[in-house]
Design a protein around this motif. Structure first.
Motif, PDB file in Angstrom:
ATOM      1  N   PRO A 316       0.861  -1.329   0.007  1.00  0.00           N
ATOM      2  CA  PRO A 316      -0.058  -0.212   0.026  1.00  0.00           C
ATOM      3  C   PRO A 316       0.761   1.285  -0.048  1.00  0.00           C
ATOM      4  O   PRO A 316       0.842   1.883   1.158  1.00  0.00           O
ATOM      5  N   ASP A 317       1.474   1.667  -1.099  1.00  0.00           N
ATOM      6  CA  ASP A 317       2.608   2.743  -1.142  1.00  0.00           C
ATOM      7  C   ASP A 317       1.719   3.977  -1.094  1.00  0.00           C
ATOM      8  O   ASP A 317       2.324   4.864  -0.210  1.00  0.00           O
ATOM      9  N   VAL A 318       0.427   4.196  -1.376  1.00  0.00           N
ATOM     10  CA  VAL A 318      -0.183   5.417  -0.948  1.00  0.00           C
ATOM     11  C   VAL A 318      -0.652   5.712   0.395  1.00  0.00           C
ATOM     12  O   VAL A 318      -0.198   6.637   0.947  1.00  0.00           O
ATOM     13  N   ALA A 319      -1.213   4.711   0.787  1.00  0.00           N
ATOM     14  CA  ALA A 319      -1.324   4.686   2.474  1.00  0.00           C
ATOM     15  C   ALA A 319      -0.009   4.989   3.198  1.00  0.00           C
ATOM     16  O   ALA A 319      -0.084   5.583   4.256  1.00  0.00           O
ATOM     17  N   ALA A 320       0.970   4.147   2.825  1.00  0.00           N
ATOM     18  CA  ALA A 320       2.260   4.189   3.481  1.00  0.00           C
ATOM     19  C   ALA A 320       2.676   5.599   3.260  1.00  0.00           C
ATOM     20  O   ALA A 320       3.174   6.319   4.416  1.00  0.00           O
ATOM     21  N   ALA A 321       2.864   6.457   2.362  1.00  0.00           N
ATOM     22  CA  ALA A 321       3.253   7.854   2.276  1.00  0.00           C
ATOM     23  C   ALA A 321       2.331   8.607   3.069  1.00  0.00           C
ATOM     24  O   ALA A 321       2.792   9.585   3.644  1.00  0.00           O
ATOM     25  N   LEU A 322       0.895   8.303   3.033  1.00  0.00           N
ATOM     26  CA  LEU A 322       0.218   9.384   3.949  1.00  0.00           C
ATOM     27  C   LEU A 322       0.482   9.007   5.304  1.00  0.00           C
ATOM     28  O   LEU A 322       0.436  10.130   6.120  1.00  0.00           O
ATOM     29  N   ALA A 323       0.622   7.846   5.808  1.00  0.00           N
ATOM     30  CA  ALA A 323       0.907   7.678   7.164  1.00  0.00           C
ATOM     31  C   ALA A 323       2.325   8.355   7.693  1.00  0.00           C
ATOM     32  O   ALA A 323       2.224   8.819   8.770  1.00  0.00           O
ATOM     33  N   LYS A 324       3.217   8.251   6.648  1.00  0.00           N
ATOM     34  CA  LYS A 324       4.566   8.929   6.953  1.00  0.00           C
ATOM     35  C   LYS A 324       4.600  10.602   6.994  1.00  0.00           C
ATOM     36  O   LYS A 324       4.969  11.153   7.748  1.00  0.00           O
ATOM     37  N   ASP A 325       3.857  11.068   5.929  1.00  0.00           N
ATOM     38  CA  ASP A 325       3.459  12.422   5.932  1.00  0.00           C
ATOM     39  C   ASP A 325       2.584  13.095   7.272  1.00  0.00           C
ATOM     40  O   ASP A 325       3.143  13.794   8.198  1.00  0.00           O
ATOM     41  N   LEU A 326       1.579  12.380   7.657  1.00  0.00           N
ATOM     42  CA  LEU A 326       0.642  12.850   8.777  1.00  0.00           C
ATOM     43  C   LEU A 326       1.439  12.526  10.088  1.00  0.00           C
ATOM     44  O   LEU A 326       1.605  13.118  11.175  1.00  0.00           O
ATOM     45  N   GLY A 327       2.240  11.348  10.188  1.00  0.00           N
ATOM     46  CA  GLY A 327       3.004  10.672  11.526  1.00  0.00           C
ATOM     47  C   GLY A 327       3.945  11.651  11.879  1.00  0.00           C
ATOM     48  O   GLY A 327       4.230  11.966  12.812  1.00  0.00           O
ATOM     49  N   THR A 328       4.782  12.013  10.849  1.00  0.00           N
ATOM     50  CA  THR A 328       6.160  12.693  11.164  1.00  0.00           C
ATOM     51  C   THR A 328       5.959  13.974  11.453  1.00  0.00           C
ATOM     52  O   THR A 328       6.715  14.686  12.310  1.00  0.00           O
ATOM     53  N   ARG A 329       4.722  14.656  11.042  1.00  0.00           N
ATOM     54  CA  ARG A 329       4.561  16.034  11.236  1.00  0.00           C
ATOM     55  C   ARG A 329       3.793  15.922  12.559  1.00  0.00           C
ATOM     56  O   ARG A 329       4.057  16.892  13.430  1.00  0.00           O
ATOM     57  N   PHE A 330       3.112  15.074  13.053  1.00  0.00           N
ATOM     58  CA  PHE A 330       2.659  14.686  14.333  1.00  0.00           C
ATOM     59  C   PHE A 330       3.451  14.590  15.396  1.00  0.00           C
ATOM     60  O   PHE A 330       3.717  15.362  16.397  1.00  0.00           O
ATOM     61  N   GLU A 331       4.836  13.946  15.103  1.00  0.00           N
ATOM     62  CA  GLU A 331       6.039  13.750  15.965  1.00  0.00           C
ATOM     63  C   GLU A 331       6.584  15.162  16.272  1.00  0.00           C
ATOM     64  O   GLU A 331       6.846  15.285  17.608  1.00  0.00           O
ATOM     65  N   GLY A 332       6.781  15.803  15.271  1.00  0.00           N
ATOM     66  CA  GLY A 332       7.183  17.227  15.580  1.00  0.00           C
ATOM     67  C   GLY A 332       6.163  18.049  16.568  1.00  0.00           C
ATOM     68  O   GLY A 332       6.672  19.092  17.277  1.00  0.00           O
ATOM     69  N   ASP A 333       5.088  17.963  16.102  1.00  0.00           N
ATOM     70  CA  ASP A 333       4.051  18.902  16.915  1.00  0.00           C
ATOM     71  C   ASP A 333       4.064  18.366  18.072  1.00  0.00           C
ATOM     72  O   ASP A 333       3.499  19.151  19.273  1.00  0.00           O
ATOM     73  N   VAL A 334       4.404  17.320  18.684  1.00  0.00           N
ATOM     74  CA  VAL A 334       4.355  16.620  20.196  1.00  0.00           C
ATOM     75  C   VAL A 334       5.417  17.639  20.736  1.00  0.00           C
ATOM     76  O   VAL A 334       5.025  17.917  22.044  1.00  0.00           O
ATOM     77  N   VAL A 335       6.487  17.774  20.167  1.00  0.00           N
ATOM     78  CA  VAL A 335       7.436  18.597  21.161  1.00  0.00           C
ATOM     79  C   VAL A 335       6.989  19.918  21.333  1.00  0.00           C
ATOM     80  O   VAL A 335       7.194  20.513  22.472  1.00  0.00           O
ATOM     81  N   ASP A 336       6.257  20.706  20.319  1.00  0.00           N
ATOM     82  CA  ASP A 336       5.503  22.065  20.713  1.00  0.00           C
ATOM     83  C   ASP A 336       4.335  21.921  21.764  1.00  0.00           C
ATOM     84  O   ASP A 336       4.376  22.788  22.483  1.00  0.00           O
TER      85      ASP A 336
END
Length: 390
Positions: A316-336
């Motif tokens: 599932p390359d599209v779902a994987a790309a979406l998970a990575k995009d949303l997930g890594t932005r979330f990881e950064g937002d946790v810091v803030d």
């Protein structure tokens, strides 16, 4: 056994709610490890926590090589069981970096495209947590555009002569092998920019390979530049088919981009902060913290659904790309969120000290979250094309 805030978060809708026994085993193991002082939780420890002894202890419990068939030394437990184990380890901030790439990515690639000889040689050692791989994808001046790679492999008797450079290669200065994306046909000879690419397995101990660790601002080195100068790679170390590298690498990226590590790099910080709030009562940013927990729950569902697809043999390359995009932005937002949620003048106790320790780590790692594994712009292009919008 008491539960942490992470385990109390709902798993409904993930199709993983029945994995409580396995989760309990992993939690007990983690608690034993921390109590023995073998390691301390860290943010982003799937990248920076290189601990070969820990990897072997995991393997001894059957928690490495979980998707590898038993005939090759694995557990044959499947992607969902692996998801549960890795999710718990990531939430605990465990040092899993040594075996991570080989277990997550190289093993499925070998199973999908490797020869029988390659499977018998590498898979048992990966399952034992003793053999480590790095990924030779990015190159200087290429960024996330893998189709522009210039590392060249030229045909010779019995194999290939490889010359080129790879950069931002995670753990290459500690790994044993490199799976490299190389150009076996010049671009002007190929019919398209994605043609003429192949994957080769390089032994990083070869004298023609120089691995240069890249030091970060804090002095640590988790990435490296790999300089390859006229290195002979035998035909037996061609991964898959010559000329099929682009198709193979796209199948591989689904494993790289979709896992819980794209959501949970800063989970130890968030969970420590929840413990701090529980101990003192109240938060300076209840709305922000509530939204963060809601996003975490949704993203766990998304990454779990990709694990279900992988279990079914899909890529599932599209779902994987979406998970990575949303997930890594979330990881950064946790810091803030943690910064905003922590009031000035809070009591100096053990809970506050742990939050501060993890916050400092997360701040240093935060800039790389949306770069590694494909930049946000590249990922959104994958999603857009996959949805037929472009």
């Amino acid at each position: 056994m008491s539960t942490t805030p992470y385990q109390r978060l709902s798993l409904h809708g993930h199709r993983l709610a029945g994995a409580g026994g396995l989760r309990a085993e992993v939690r007990a193991f983690v608690a034993e490890e921390i109590a023995a002082g073998r390691w301390s939780p860290r943010c982003d420890n799937w990248l920076i926590g290189w601990d070969p002894a820990f990897s072997e202890r995991l393997a001894a419990r059957g928690w490495a090589g979980m998707t590898i068939p038993a005939e090759y030394g694995g557990q044959e437990a499947g992607a969902l069981a692996r998801f549960v184990v890795t999710e718990e380890l990531l939430a605990a901030g465990a040092p899993v970096a040594a075996h991570w790439i080989a277990d997550r990515q190289t093993a499925p690639q070998l199973l999908g495209f490797g020869t029988e000889g390659q499977k018998r040689r590498f898979l048992p050692e990966i399952a034992a947590g003793r053999t480590y791989f790095a990924l030779g994808m990015s190159e200087p001046d290429s960024g996330s555009d893998l189709a522009s790679v210039r590392t060249r492999a030229e045909r010779t008797d019995g194999g290939w002569r490889v010359t080129g450079r790879k950069i931002w290669t995670s753990g290459a200065h500690r790994a044993h092998y490199l799976t490299a994306l190389v150009r076996t046909t010049l671009r002007d000879e190929a019919t398209g920019r994605h043609d003429g690419l192949s994957q080769l397995i390089l032994d990083l101990a070869d004298p023609g390979i120089e691995v240069r660790p890249i030091r970060l601002l804090n002095g640590e080195a988790h990435f490296a530049e790999v300089v390859i100068e006229d290195v002979f790679v035998p035909d037996a170390m061609v991964l898959g088919e010559i000329g099929q590298g682009w198709r193979q690498i796209n199948a591989e990226l689904a494993y790289e981009r979709s896992g819980p590590e794209r959501v949970l790099s800063t989970a130890p910080l968030l969970l420590a902060h929840l413990d701090e709030i529980a101990a003192r009562g109240g938060t300076a940013d209840p709305v922000g913290l509530g939204l963060a927990l809601a996003r975490l729950s949704a993203l766990r569902g998304l990454t779990a659904s990709v694990a279900v697809e992988l279990t079914g043999g899909h890529a599932p390359d599209v779902a994987a790309a979406l998970a990575k995009d949303l997930g890594t932005r979330f990881e950064g937002d946790v810091v803030d969120v943690v910064r905003r949620s922590s009031p000035a003048g809070r009591p100096e106790d053990a809970n506050s000290a742990e939050t501060e320790r993890l916050l400092r780590q997360a701040v240093l790692q935060q800039p790389g979250f949306t770069l590694r594994g494909g930049t946000t712009e590249i990922l959104r292009g994958v999603v857009t094309r996959g949805m037929g919008l472009r």
